[in-house]
Design a protein around this motif. Sequence first.
Motif, PDB file in Angstrom:
ATOM      1  N   VAL A 158     158.916  37.034  44.065  1.00 46.40           N
ATOM      2  CA  VAL A 158     159.585  37.702  44.971  1.00 46.40           C
ATOM      3  C   VAL A 158     159.238  37.772  46.379  1.00 46.40           C
ATOM      4  O   VAL A 158     159.791  37.433  47.343  1.00 46.40           O
ATOM      5  CB  VAL A 158     160.218  38.963  44.354  1.00 46.40           C
ATOM      6  CG1 VAL A 158     160.710  40.099  45.600  1.00 46.40           C
ATOM      7  CG2 VAL A 158     161.219  38.849  43.037  1.00 46.40           C
ATOM      8  N   MET A 159     157.953  38.151  46.364  1.00 48.61           N
ATOM      9  CA  MET A 159     157.126  38.272  47.645  1.00 48.61           C
ATOM     10  C   MET A 159     157.127  36.828  48.305  1.00 48.61           C
ATOM     11  O   MET A 159     157.096  36.784  49.459  1.00 48.61           O
ATOM     12  CB  MET A 159     155.609  38.846  47.194  1.00 48.61           C
ATOM     13  CG  MET A 159     155.834  40.444  46.940  1.00 48.61           C
ATOM     14  SD  MET A 159     156.654  41.372  48.067  1.00 48.61           S
ATOM     15  CE  MET A 159     155.725  41.108  49.707  1.00 48.61           C
ATOM     16  N   ARG A 160     156.622  35.849  47.502  1.00 51.29           N
ATOM     17  CA  ARG A 160     156.754  34.509  48.057  1.00 51.29           C
ATOM     18  C   ARG A 160     157.908  34.254  48.648  1.00 51.29           C
ATOM     19  O   ARG A 160     157.806  33.781  49.995  1.00 51.29           O
ATOM     20  CB  ARG A 160     156.302  33.474  46.993  1.00 51.29           C
ATOM     21  CG  ARG A 160     156.290  31.995  47.510  1.00 51.29           C
ATOM     22  CD  ARG A 160     156.483  30.971  46.687  1.00 51.29           C
ATOM     23  NE  ARG A 160     157.506  31.166  45.649  1.00 51.29           N
ATOM     24  CZ  ARG A 160     158.977  30.661  46.032  1.00 51.29           C
ATOM     25  NH1 ARG A 160     159.035  30.017  47.329  1.00 51.29           N
ATOM     26  NH2 ARG A 160     160.099  30.956  45.129  1.00 51.29           N
ATOM     27  N   GLN A 161     159.138  34.439  48.024  1.00 52.27           N
ATOM     28  CA  GLN A 161     160.374  34.374  48.666  1.00 52.27           C
ATOM     29  C   GLN A 161     160.504  35.105  50.048  1.00 52.27           C
ATOM     30  O   GLN A 161     161.178  34.478  51.143  1.00 52.27           O
ATOM     31  CB  GLN A 161     161.467  34.479  47.642  1.00 52.27           C
ATOM     32  CG  GLN A 161     161.663  33.348  46.695  1.00 52.27           C
ATOM     33  CD  GLN A 161     162.589  33.829  45.529  1.00 52.27           C
ATOM     34  OE1 GLN A 161     163.627  34.234  45.828  1.00 52.27           O
ATOM     35  NE2 GLN A 161     162.116  33.867  44.329  1.00 52.27           N
ATOM     36  N   ALA A 162     160.133  36.105  50.156  1.00 59.42           N
ATOM     37  CA  ALA A 162     160.096  37.045  51.258  1.00 59.42           C
ATOM     38  C   ALA A 162     159.284  36.456  52.357  1.00 59.42           C
ATOM     39  O   ALA A 162     159.757  36.566  53.498  1.00 59.42           O
ATOM     40  CB  ALA A 162     159.937  38.663  50.887  1.00 59.42           C
TER      41      ALA A 162
END
Length: 100
Positions: free
Chosen positions: A90-94
């Motif tokens: 999720v953080m990578r996508q953000a």
Amino acid sequence: MAEVANHLVPRDGLTNSLIKFTRLEAPQKGSGATIFFTMYDEEHIEIGEMSFFVPAKAKKGEKGTVDDLIARAHQEMADVLRQWLHTIDVMRQAYESGSA
């Protein structure tokens, strides 16, 4: 369980680090056991430890053996790792979208 997204499937040869079941500590009362896992880096140097308390009460289909306790602790570890993987994805996508 949800299927693993293609970008989350591990690649062979990515790391030589590992997580191993290392010990079990059980109080004499028989209420369960604390199961310990040790994490090692690429050179197999210990970098951390994680533990889970597993109640002695057997789940359906279990015999209530020590192996059952250890198997449930492995499942706990797998669940934690899945949660961590989800969180970092999720953080990578953000970061990719610039909204981190």
